[in-house]
Design an enzyme around this catalytic site. Sequence first.
Site, PDB file in Angstrom:
ATOM      1  CB  CYS A 226      -4.216  -2.027   4.409  1.00 31.80           C
ATOM      2  SG  CYS A 226      -3.309  -1.700   5.952  1.00 31.80           S
TER       3      CYS A 226
ATOM      4  CE  LYS B  27      -7.374   0.715   3.524  1.00 30.07           C
ATOM      5  NZ  LYS B  27      -6.200   1.403   4.140  1.00 30.07           N
TER       6      LYS B  27
ATOM      7  CD  GLU C 169      -2.776   1.007   2.563  1.00 31.35           C
ATOM      8  OE1 GLU C 169      -3.850   1.617   2.549  1.00 31.35           O
ATOM      9  OE2 GLU C 169      -2.390   0.325   3.536  1.00 31.35           O
TER      10      GLU C 169
END
Length: 291
Positions: free
Chosen positions: A173, A131, A58
């Site tokens: 993440c 995301k 990321e």
Amino acid sequence: MALLWGAINMIASKPRLSAIQLCSKPDIEANLAEINKIISQLCTKHPSCKEHLVVLPECCLYFGGKDKEQLTIAEPIGLGYMQQQLASIAKQHGIYLLAGTIPIISANGQKFTASSLLYTPNGELAAHYQKMHLFDVNVDDSEASYRESNSTDAGTTTTVVNLDQMKLGMTVCYDLRFPELFRTLTTLAANIITVPSAFTKVTGTAHWQVLLQARAIENQVYIVAANQQGTHQNGRQTFGHSMIINPWGEILAIKEQGNGYVSAEFDLDLLTKIRSDIPVASHNKFSVSLK
């Protein structure tokens, strides 16, 4: 004879999965140079892969500054210097390159999405994922409070892309804490799920490995987790421990600290056998859907 043997090896070689670990800086050029150096080392060691998926962490091209600085470098999807350079690296090395995230400008121009971009060995943009779960939490570290939603728009759609043997599901993440997303990706036929991350040292020490192994075991998929590592320019500390996990939950490769890579083969036969022996998907009594 040597040429024939080499040709047989090329045909018989399994797809390869690799994760790059970085301590990214708020410096695009420095990060690009480090990425290219590590991928060159990786591809020199594994030159004969027919299919090679390489995953970056990321914020791979800009990290360790202020969150609002991401907006100043954000690009429209499919356009811009960062995307051109990532496409060039993929083409140069003949790999599938997943850029963990880079900032992509939102429609209203006031925020960006943390977008994971997949490039083909020809340098073409094959897929992208924004995301979905934003890191708005309190952590007992030097940062203390993280409010990702102040500058980032959450994604709203799931992404699975077909790469021949590899069916790639994409996450980022904090998504790791939401098993429903991983189950959805598996339902959509994913057999590999990527987890590019900037997991903090505190949360990583407590939860990183156990969550990754759980997601692999629950969904009977390969997990490729590329994490940021070390102390960044703004003092933020990330956990490292990038790893590749097979569908049985075994850690095939791990890099605890430092910049570099981990790599392992993708074994479709093993995955198929595990799913046949323990048919979790057909036994599951629940379905999931987006809110």
